[in-house]
Design a protein around this motif. Structure first.
Motif, PDB file in Angstrom:
ATOM      1  N   GLY A  23     -32.071   6.969 -15.457  1.00 27.33           N
ATOM      2  CA  GLY A  23     -30.898   6.899 -16.441  1.00 27.33           C
ATOM      3  C   GLY A  23     -30.032   5.962 -16.257  1.00 27.33           C
ATOM      4  O   GLY A  23     -29.368   5.160 -16.979  1.00 27.33           O
ATOM      5  N   ILE A  28     -29.237   4.995 -20.051  1.00 27.02           N
ATOM      6  CA  ILE A  28     -29.357   6.256 -20.977  1.00 27.02           C
ATOM      7  C   ILE A  28     -28.981   7.544 -20.450  1.00 27.02           C
ATOM      8  O   ILE A  28     -28.587   7.884 -19.164  1.00 27.02           O
ATOM      9  CB  ILE A  28     -30.870   6.360 -21.309  1.00 27.02           C
ATOM     10  CG1 ILE A  28     -31.696   6.665 -20.077  1.00 27.02           C
ATOM     11  CG2 ILE A  28     -31.475   5.214 -22.106  1.00 27.02           C
ATOM     12  CD1 ILE A  28     -33.054   6.935 -20.366  1.00 27.02           C
ATOM     13  N   SER A  29     -28.479   8.339 -21.283  1.00 28.06           N
ATOM     14  CA  SER A  29     -27.500   9.475 -20.784  1.00 28.06           C
ATOM     15  C   SER A  29     -28.594  10.664 -20.361  1.00 28.06           C
ATOM     16  O   SER A  29     -29.857  10.610 -20.701  1.00 28.06           O
ATOM     17  CB  SER A  29     -26.772  10.053 -22.054  1.00 28.06           C
ATOM     18  OG  SER A  29     -27.850  10.571 -23.010  1.00 28.06           O
ATOM     19  N   LEU A  32     -30.625  12.062 -23.191  1.00 25.60           N
ATOM     20  CA  LEU A  32     -31.853  11.469 -23.555  1.00 25.60           C
ATOM     21  C   LEU A  32     -32.980  11.650 -22.651  1.00 25.60           C
ATOM     22  O   LEU A  32     -34.117  12.130 -23.005  1.00 25.60           O
ATOM     23  CB  LEU A  32     -31.543  10.092 -23.675  1.00 25.60           C
ATOM     24  CG  LEU A  32     -30.703   9.293 -25.001  1.00 25.60           C
ATOM     25  CD1 LEU A  32     -30.470   8.110 -24.892  1.00 25.60           C
ATOM     26  CD2 LEU A  32     -31.588   9.828 -26.232  1.00 25.60           C
ATOM     27  N   VAL A  46     -34.502   2.989 -26.883  1.00 20.27           N
ATOM     28  CA  VAL A  46     -34.284   3.893 -25.654  1.00 20.27           C
ATOM     29  C   VAL A  46     -35.581   3.628 -24.988  1.00 20.27           C
ATOM     30  O   VAL A  46     -35.497   3.274 -23.646  1.00 20.27           O
ATOM     31  CB  VAL A  46     -34.214   5.270 -25.954  1.00 20.27           C
ATOM     32  CG1 VAL A  46     -34.531   6.196 -24.499  1.00 20.27           C
ATOM     33  CG2 VAL A  46     -32.824   5.775 -26.510  1.00 20.27           C
ATOM     34  N   ARG A  49     -35.359   0.274 -23.313  1.00 18.15           N
ATOM     35  CA  ARG A  49     -34.481   0.199 -22.134  1.00 18.15           C
ATOM     36  C   ARG A  49     -35.223   0.577 -20.983  1.00 18.15           C
ATOM     37  O   ARG A  49     -35.076   0.053 -19.779  1.00 18.15           O
ATOM     38  CB  ARG A  49     -33.236   0.752 -22.446  1.00 18.15           C
ATOM     39  CG  ARG A  49     -32.485  -0.075 -23.315  1.00 18.15           C
ATOM     40  CD  ARG A  49     -31.104   0.656 -23.575  1.00 18.15           C
ATOM     41  NE  ARG A  49     -30.787   1.626 -24.486  1.00 18.15           N
ATOM     42  CZ  ARG A  49     -30.012   2.623 -24.539  1.00 18.15           C
ATOM     43  NH1 ARG A  49     -28.999   2.357 -23.732  1.00 18.15           N
ATOM     44  NH2 ARG A  49     -30.024   3.373 -25.292  1.00 18.15           N
TER      45      ARG A  49
END
Length: 75
Positions: A23, A28-29, A32, A46, A49
């Motif tokens: 993450g 990303i959170s 996610l 996403v 990434r």
């Protein structure tokens, strides 16, 4: 058709990387990451990434699973 991110979790094991580290590296959170754990849909951004952070291709982290109903209809 559904999606499976089992390949992603295996890749993380191979790279000795935790989900939290992924993450942070991919930006990303946690929500996610949770969606990925539940094999829910996420945006292509996403996935890109994640691939950039892990230096891999999209087919290295996910796969499409045909619905059993679709398979029956094709036969």
């Amino acid at each position: 058709m559904s999606v499976s991110y089992n390949k992603l979790w295996k890749l993380l094991i191979d790279k000795n990387m935790k989900k939290k580290e992924l993450g942070k590296a991919a930006g990303i959170s946690n929500s996610l990451i949770a969606k990925l754990r539940k094999n829910e849909n996420v945006t292509v951004d996403v996935l890109v990434r994640i691939c950039s952070a892990l230096d891999c291709n999209i087919e290295d982290i996910m796969e499409l699973i045909p619905d059993t109903d679709s398979v029956r209809e094709a036969v």
